[in-house]
Write an enzyme that holds these catalytic residues in place. Structure first.
Site, mmCIF file in Angstrom:
data_model
loop_
_atom_site.group_PDB
_atom_site.id
_atom_site.type_symbol
_atom_site.label_atom_id
_atom_site.label_comp_id
_atom_site.label_asym_id
_atom_site.label_seq_id
_atom_site.Cartn_x
_atom_site.Cartn_y
_atom_site.Cartn_z
ATOM 1 N N PRO A 1 0.847 -1.202 0.000
ATOM 2 C CA PRO A 1 0.000 0.000 0.000
ATOM 3 C C PRO A 1 0.874 1.240 0.000
ATOM 4 C CG PRO A 1 0.064 -0.980 2.191
ATOM 5 C CD PRO A 1 0.802 -1.917 1.282
ATOM 6 N N CYS B 1 3.188 3.348 9.165
ATOM 7 C CA CYS B 1 3.406 4.661 8.548
ATOM 8 C C CYS B 1 3.945 5.649 9.584
ATOM 9 C CB CYS B 1 2.106 5.183 7.953
ATOM 10 S SG CYS B 1 2.298 6.784 7.121
#
Length: 337
Positions: free
Chosen positions: A19, A102
């Site tokens: 992703p 992240c």
């Protein structure tokens, strides 16, 4: 609720495309699916707030025939994650993944992403809530640690917590995330890779399907990891040099299909663009994902220029893609003559 689909999804995790925010949207996935039928593709990270309080249909929309796609969610509130998962039930996602990797400031301020490595029990609660909301597999993508954590003790503690919560698989980026002092871009390259630590985690949790991510720049590097792991995940290498995905089905899944040609991919994307433009999509939103298709070929620079400049012009249509293709075909025709 959808019935579990264990065999196809477990197989597809042998190779997945990571992703990537602003990159792995449905137009990007359309391109990647032309190149590999078998790999698991991922959405961008989508925050629970965007799904629960925003336009869920726009954020969760899949193209027809996308194959196996994982939805990655960003969030840390178990109830809101469960609600987002329930909203995703109307769409044909193969698995739901929680982002615990992240490192951006925006993500940290929302208390999700890599900062959750410091709160394994909260992540476990999130996994439990997500699993209670769906019959689809629930997975986690994490780092090996953050900041000054001891990656031996802290990663084991984190993994044990999500395993106890029933996580179906774990994707591990083999770098720490430094939340203080490094930008998200620097966090992709500066913290040293530690594949051995991920291998040790897999050896200890042998029954848990586990994939490795981070710094895998070639299919040869990825294949070498299959001696230790259940699967590999490539990100920027797959995005910037997408034609390498044409070799994935044969090398990782035992397929016998020849790699698609650049011409066949460009023609298929031109057809796709024509259909999308009729629905109001701008050509550059599709073409921007195709810039690396001709990397290494004579004419590649002009190919990229046509796609990046001409696709942004008013009225741009799929003929832009055909002109880009001609830019790399002309040198070949000249050589042949």
């Amino acid at each position: 609720m959808q019935q579990p689909i264990p065999d196809p999804i477990q197989r597809s995790r042998r190779f997945s495309v990571a992703p990537m925010i602003d990159w792995t949207d449905r137009h990007c996935r359309q391109l990647h699916r032309l190149l590999t039928r078998d790999a698991l593709l991922y959405t961008e990270m989508i925050t629970t707030g965007a799904v629960v309080h925003g336009d869920a249909q726009r954020h969760l929309r899949l193209n027809p025939d996308e194959g196996l796609v994982a939805l990655q969610l960003g969030g840390s509130d178990p109830a809101e994650l469960a609600q987002a998962v329930r909203l995703a039930e109307a769409h044909a996602y193969a698995e739901i993944n929680l982002n615990v990797g992240c490192p951006s400031d925006r993500v940290q301020s929302g208390k999700f992403g890599a900062c959750l490595m410091a709160e394994p029990e909260l992540v476990a609660d999130c996994v439990r809530a997500m699993k209670a909301a769906t019959d689809r597999p629930v997975t986690v993508k994490c780092r090996i640690g953050i900041d000054d954590q001891d990656v031996e003790e802290s990663l084991d503690r984190f993994a044990d917590a999500v395993v106890a919560a029933g996580v179906d698989a774990l994707y591990v980026h083999a770098r720490k995330a430094w939340l203080k002092g490094l930008s998200p871009k620097e966090n992709r390259t500066i913290p040293p890779l530690d594949y051995d630590r991920v291998h040790r985690l897999k050896a200890r949790l042998a029954s848990l399907q586990m994939m490795i991510n981070g710094g895998l720049e070639t299919l040869e590097m990825a294949e070498a990891e299959m001696a230790h792991m259940d699967g590999v995940m490539l990100g920027r290498a797959a995005y910037h040099t997408p034609m390498l995905l044409g070799e994935v089905d044969r090398r990782f899944f035992g397929g016998d299909r020849d790699a698609p040609s650049l011409e066949s991919v460009m023609l298929a994307m031109a057809d796709y663009a024509t259909a999308e433009l009729a629905q109001g999509t701008r050509l550059n939103n599709i073409a921007r994902h195709m810039l690396g298709l001709a990397n290494g070929l004579p004419g590649a620079r002009q190919f990229r220029q046509i796609l990046s400049v001409d696709a942004c012009k008013p009225g741009a249509d799929a003929s832009v893609m055909l002109r880009a293709l001609e830019a790399v075909q002309r040198p070949r025709l000249a050589e042949a003559s």
